[in-house]
Design an enzyme around this catalytic site. Structure first.
Site, short mmCIF file in Angstrom:
data_model
loop_
_atom_site.label_atom_id
_atom_site.label_comp_id
_atom_site.label_asym_id
_atom_site.label_seq_id
_atom_site.Cartn_x
_atom_site.Cartn_y
_atom_site.Cartn_z
N LYS A 236 -11.61 5.60 11.72
CA LYS A 236 -11.43 4.17 11.47
C LYS A 236 -10.24 3.98 10.55
CE LYS A 236 -13.44 0.08 12.24
NZ LYS A 236 -13.79 -0.40 13.60
N THR B 29 -17.08 4.40 14.80
CA THR B 29 -16.10 4.01 13.79
C THR B 29 -16.57 2.81 12.99
OG1 THR B 29 -14.82 2.62 15.32
CG2 THR B 29 -14.22 4.96 15.18
N HIS C 1 22.18 0.43 -0.72
CA HIS C 1 23.60 0.38 -1.05
C HIS C 1 23.99 -0.92 -1.77
CE1 HIS C 1 24.72 4.07 0.90
NE2 HIS C 1 24.16 3.69 2.03
#
Length: 281
Positions: free
Chosen positions: A12, A57, A246
């Protein structure tokens, strides 16, 4: 031709959980997400549709919430260890349990130097992560940080690199160094003080980044990892991912103005992607 089932797992994901831990004079708010991954003897579920060895699950999700009431009271690592042991102990068909946890950062509001007892503000995008892997022979705990956005305005340069016909980047001995760092480290024991270690390691990473005279991202990455291994014997290895954020010097000469490392263009893409793992010999 013979056909067989290869490696398979199930579980799960994204079990999102919030909890209030009520202390006598303040509330502690915690927000985590849990993934459960089970590996084991599930072949007949695939080959003949026999679900007798499958823990649903949905049951896994419910287990996380139920166990959180009594057992999520300190670190996410400790809770992950409890969950892994629970699933392994109660499911003999399971050969390995992997629990992945991510904690969102909330901070108590401060007014006049005092923390409010129950009001919080977001601590930003930075998250504390942990992974617990338990099988019949071992338990391994990995802790980390994601989305740790850090920057310094000097003590960083990049010079003496390869130059060919396509090189346009100018050398510099003084630049902005910014990165959205992802770091993880592997402990050599599951019986340690996770909260204290996490706080100490995070501080060491930040202080090394701030103080290091950087000749490249790689140079600072190694220094950060080396500092953690030097200071914390409980850490076996540490991996850092440090993509460049950057900040490019803007050309003010076109307006007859000097730009003495004051005005920059902030750009996200494309970016350099530097990774490395520092290990004990």
């Amino acid at each position: 031709m013979s056909i067989k089932l290869g490696k398979n797992t199930y579980g799960k994901n994204a079990v999102n959980l919030s909890k209030i831990i009520r202390h006598p004079d303040y509330h502690e708010f915690r927000q985590i997400s849990v993934n459960i991954i089970l590996e084991g003897d599930f072949e007949t579920a695939h080959t003949i549709g026999d679900n007798s060895k499958i823990l649903p699950t949905d049951t896994q999700k419910n287990t996380v919430y139920a166990l959180a009431k009594e057992h999520f009271v300190s670190s996410i690592e400790a809770f992950g260890l409890y969950l892994a042991n629970y699933f392994a102990s109660n499911n003999p068909q399971v050969s390995q349990v992997r629990i992945e946890l991510t904690e969102h950062n909330w901070m108590r509001m401060r007014f006049n130097g005092t923390e409010h007892p129950h009001a919080y503000s977001s601590g930003g995008n930075e998250k504390h992560t942990a992974t617990v892997v338990q099988n019949k022979n071992s338990i391994e705990v990995t802790t980390g940080i994601t989305d740790m956005l850090i920057l310094k305005t000097t003590d960083s340069g990049f010079e003496n690199y390869i130059k060919d016909q396509y090189t346009t980047l100018k050398e510099t001995s003084d630049r902005i160094f910014a990165t959205q760092c992802e770091v993880s480290w592997v402990y050599n024991s599951s019986k340690i003080l996770f909260v204290e270690l996490f706080n100490g390691i995070r501080t060491t990473l930040l202080q090394t980044f701030a103080d290091h005279q950087s000749l490249s991202v790689q140079h600072t990455l190694y220094a950060m990892g080396e500092a953690v291994l030097d200071k914390f014997a409980a850490v076996n290895e540490i991996t850092l991912k440090m993509p460049n954020k950057h900040h490019i010097l803007y050309n003010l000469e076109q307006f007859g103005m000097d730009n003495k490392n004051e005005v920059f263009i902030a750009t996200d893409e494309p970016y350099g992607y530097i990774t490395g793992t520092v290990v004990r010999e």
